[in-house]
Design a protein around this motif. Structure first.
Motif, PDB file in Angstrom:
ATOM      1  N   THR B  27       0.825  -1.224   0.000  1.00 27.58           N
ATOM      2  CA  THR B  27       0.000   0.000   0.000  1.00 27.58           C
ATOM      3  C   THR B  27       0.849   1.261   0.000  1.00 27.58           C
ATOM      4  O   THR B  27       0.603   2.199  -0.751  1.00 27.58           O
ATOM      5  CB  THR B  27      -0.917  -0.003   1.248  1.00 27.58           C
ATOM      6  OG1 THR B  27      -1.520  -1.284   1.355  1.00 27.58           O
ATOM      7  CG2 THR B  27      -1.986   1.064   1.125  1.00 27.58           C
ATOM      8  N   LYS B  28       1.875   1.268   0.877  1.00 29.16           N
ATOM      9  CA  LYS B  28       2.750   2.441   0.947  1.00 29.16           C
ATOM     10  C   LYS B  28       3.501   2.654  -0.375  1.00 29.16           C
ATOM     11  O   LYS B  28       3.745   3.789  -0.782  1.00 29.16           O
ATOM     12  CB  LYS B  28       3.756   2.241   2.102  1.00 29.16           C
ATOM     13  CG  LYS B  28       4.505   3.487   2.492  1.00 29.16           C
ATOM     14  CD  LYS B  28       5.443   3.214   3.665  1.00 29.16           C
ATOM     15  CE  LYS B  28       6.392   4.370   3.894  1.00 29.16           C
ATOM     16  NZ  LYS B  28       7.464   4.008   4.849  1.00 29.16           N
ATOM     17  N   ILE B  30       2.379   1.862  -3.309  1.00 27.98           N
ATOM     18  CA  ILE B  30       1.409   2.416  -4.272  1.00 27.98           C
ATOM     19  C   ILE B  30       1.230   3.918  -4.030  1.00 27.98           C
ATOM     20  O   ILE B  30       1.335   4.731  -4.950  1.00 27.98           O
ATOM     21  CB  ILE B  30       0.048   1.682  -4.159  1.00 27.98           C
ATOM     22  CG1 ILE B  30       0.204   0.230  -4.645  1.00 27.98           C
ATOM     23  CG2 ILE B  30      -1.041   2.420  -4.944  1.00 27.98           C
ATOM     24  CD1 ILE B  30      -0.996  -0.647  -4.389  1.00 27.98           C
ATOM     25  N   SER B  31       1.018   4.308  -2.769  1.00 28.87           N
ATOM     26  CA  SER B  31       0.711   5.721  -2.500  1.00 28.87           C
ATOM     27  C   SER B  31       1.915   6.623  -2.779  1.00 28.87           C
ATOM     28  O   SER B  31       1.774   7.698  -3.352  1.00 28.87           O
ATOM     29  CB  SER B  31       0.203   5.903  -1.067  1.00 28.87           C
ATOM     30  OG  SER B  31       1.186   5.484  -0.151  1.00 28.87           O
ATOM     31  N   LYS B  32       3.102   6.169  -2.417  1.00 25.48           N
ATOM     32  CA  LYS B  32       4.301   6.988  -2.684  1.00 25.48           C
ATOM     33  C   LYS B  32       4.542   7.112  -4.186  1.00 25.48           C
ATOM     34  O   LYS B  32       4.919   8.172  -4.685  1.00 25.48           O
ATOM     35  CB  LYS B  32       5.541   6.370  -2.025  1.00 25.48           C
ATOM     36  CG  LYS B  32       5.638   6.682  -0.553  1.00 25.48           C
ATOM     37  CD  LYS B  32       7.091   6.746  -0.095  1.00 25.48           C
ATOM     38  CE  LYS B  32       7.140   7.041   1.385  1.00 25.48           C
ATOM     39  NZ  LYS B  32       7.954   8.173   1.719  1.00 25.48           N
ATOM     40  N   THR B  33       4.358   6.009  -4.900  1.00 19.66           N
ATOM     41  CA  THR B  33       4.551   6.050  -6.349  1.00 19.66           C
ATOM     42  C   THR B  33       3.517   6.982  -6.989  1.00 19.66           C
ATOM     43  O   THR B  33       3.836   7.732  -7.919  1.00 19.66           O
ATOM     44  CB  THR B  33       4.466   4.632  -6.944  1.00 19.66           C
ATOM     45  OG1 THR B  33       5.384   3.791  -6.242  1.00 19.66           O
ATOM     46  CG2 THR B  33       4.830   4.620  -8.414  1.00 19.66           C
ATOM     47  N   GLN B  34       2.308   6.951  -6.466  1.00 18.80           N
ATOM     48  CA  GLN B  34       1.280   7.870  -6.990  1.00 18.80           C
ATOM     49  C   GLN B  34       1.678   9.325  -6.755  1.00 18.80           C
ATOM     50  O   GLN B  34       1.492  10.177  -7.619  1.00 18.80           O
ATOM     51  CB  GLN B  34      -0.069   7.588  -6.322  1.00 18.80           C
ATOM     52  CG  GLN B  34      -0.738   6.320  -6.862  1.00 18.80           C
ATOM     53  CD  GLN B  34      -1.969   5.909  -6.081  1.00 18.80           C
ATOM     54  OE1 GLN B  34      -2.066   6.187  -4.876  1.00 18.80           O
ATOM     55  NE2 GLN B  34      -2.897   5.232  -6.741  1.00 18.80           N
ATOM     56  N   GLU B  35       2.237   9.594  -5.574  1.00 16.95           N
ATOM     57  CA  GLU B  35       2.671  10.976  -5.285  1.00 16.95           C
ATOM     58  C   GLU B  35       3.795  11.402  -6.227  1.00 16.95           C
ATOM     59  O   GLU B  35       3.810  12.528  -6.724  1.00 16.95           O
ATOM     60  CB  GLU B  35       3.131  11.090  -3.832  1.00 16.95           C
ATOM     61  CG  GLU B  35       2.001  11.119  -2.822  1.00 16.95           C
ATOM     62  CD  GLU B  35       2.539  11.330  -1.413  1.00 16.95           C
ATOM     63  OE1 GLU B  35       2.857  12.472  -1.052  1.00 16.95           O
ATOM     64  OE2 GLU B  35       2.665  10.324  -0.670  1.00 16.95           O
ATOM     65  N   ARG B  38       2.241  12.082  -9.658  1.00 11.88           N
ATOM     66  CA  ARG B  38       1.507  13.358  -9.707  1.00 11.88           C
ATOM     67  C   ARG B  38       2.468  14.534  -9.783  1.00 11.88           C
ATOM     68  O   ARG B  38       2.243  15.489 -10.511  1.00 11.88           O
ATOM     69  CB  ARG B  38       0.614  13.503  -8.458  1.00 11.88           C
ATOM     70  CG  ARG B  38      -0.724  12.783  -8.590  1.00 11.88           C
ATOM     71  CD  ARG B  38      -1.699  13.245  -7.513  1.00 11.88           C
ATOM     72  NE  ARG B  38      -1.302  12.809  -6.180  1.00 11.88           N
ATOM     73  CZ  ARG B  38      -1.722  11.684  -5.596  1.00 11.88           C
ATOM     74  NH1 ARG B  38      -2.540  10.872  -6.242  1.00 11.88           N
ATOM     75  NH2 ARG B  38      -1.332  11.357  -4.392  1.00 11.88           N
ATOM     76  N   ILE B  64       0.896   3.027 -12.675  1.00 14.39           N
ATOM     77  CA  ILE B  64       0.608   4.237 -11.879  1.00 14.39           C
ATOM     78  C   ILE B  64       1.046   5.487 -12.649  1.00 14.39           C
ATOM     79  O   ILE B  64       0.360   6.513 -12.639  1.00 14.39           O
ATOM     80  CB  ILE B  64       1.281   4.139 -10.497  1.00 14.39           C
ATOM     81  CG1 ILE B  64       0.574   3.066  -9.656  1.00 14.39           C
ATOM     82  CG2 ILE B  64       1.285   5.490  -9.789  1.00 14.39           C
ATOM     83  CD1 ILE B  64       1.279   2.713  -8.351  1.00 14.39           C
TER      84      ILE B  64
END
Lengths: 164, 164
Positions: B27-28, B30-35, B38, B64
């Motif tokens: 999960t972490k 995924i979220s860091k890669t998304q940041e 962006r 992503i």
């Protein structure tokens, strides 16, 4: 230890000052450097010491880092002037490391010297292939017990565009 | 042209999947890669093409980037698997550059390959001294008309800590 090489911000155009050493940062150079400094601080960075080229555009950049609480120690250092030799400040650094611990050092200076020094630290020779923009940063990890030239790691190379 | 080497995000711990190729991002990761994605998009970056290692943790990372509108073209590329050889994808790249213009290419893959490839492009040899963290990025400028190995410029090396 970590060594950060920081290039001065955007300065007045070359030739607009009789003495090139006195060219100051322009407004955009000040504001971008301030943004870089704030971001570095927000990441949690702190320098034990900032050494800066005594030229106005560099020392102003270093003062902005100081104002952002990135360090409480700033000193001018002649070897960081344009054309300065890595051996001069490396000699100082080795003596300093022998006497005191130094975890984080920032050097504020000029291109192409900073890029050349980074290349010498990592690969042991100059290739002019590390691009450092104004107010850009290089992050290097220097080994403790072996020769730093040719044996340092590169973990950061960024310009304001990619950073702030 | 600009070449971006992007390491996959934080994945499940090695050994927790029978087939290592199938380890997914956590999960972490995924979220860091998304940041990271962006932020890259907000800077205005767009890749003509993203090529990715087919391993799950890498291809998820590439997806992503695609979801963040960094490109509309994503293809798996076997030569980007761990242990892949730079000559394999360089050969593809040279042929592609001969036939079509390619301004921006992203390769999503693994360490230590990405760091080794960056070193070969810039200095022509491997020193294991470029550190790329998970979801970290390397930016290189490849020359148009001369050999790219040993002649490319390095303008970006950053990890999520220094980027997002």
């Amino acid at each position: 230890m970590e060594l950060y090489l920081i290039r001065h911000g955007i300065a007045a155009v070359r030739g607009t000052y009789t003495n090139d050493d006195e060219r100051p940062l322009v407004t955009k150079g000040i504001s971008k450097t301030q943004e870089v400094a704030r971001k570095l601080r927000s990441i949690g960075l702190e320098f034990d010491l900032i050494l800066s080229s005594p030229l106005v555009r560099a020392f102003q950049t270093a003062e902005i880092l100081l104002e952002a609480d990135l360090s409480s120690n700033l000193e001018p250092f002649t070897s960081l002037k344009p054309g300065g030799k890595i051996q001069e400040w490396l000699h100082w650094l080795q003596e300093r490391r022998n006497n005191n611990s130094l975890n984080n050092l920032a050097l504020v200076g000029h291109q192409p010297d900073l890029g050349n020094w980074a290349e010498m630290l990592v690969w042991g020779s100059i290739r002019n292939q590390i691009i450092i923009k104004k107010a850009g940063i290089v992050g290097l990890r220097l080994p403790d017990s072996i020769e730093v030239l040719g044996n340092s790691d590169l973990f950061l190379l960024t310009s304001p565009k990619w950073f702030i």
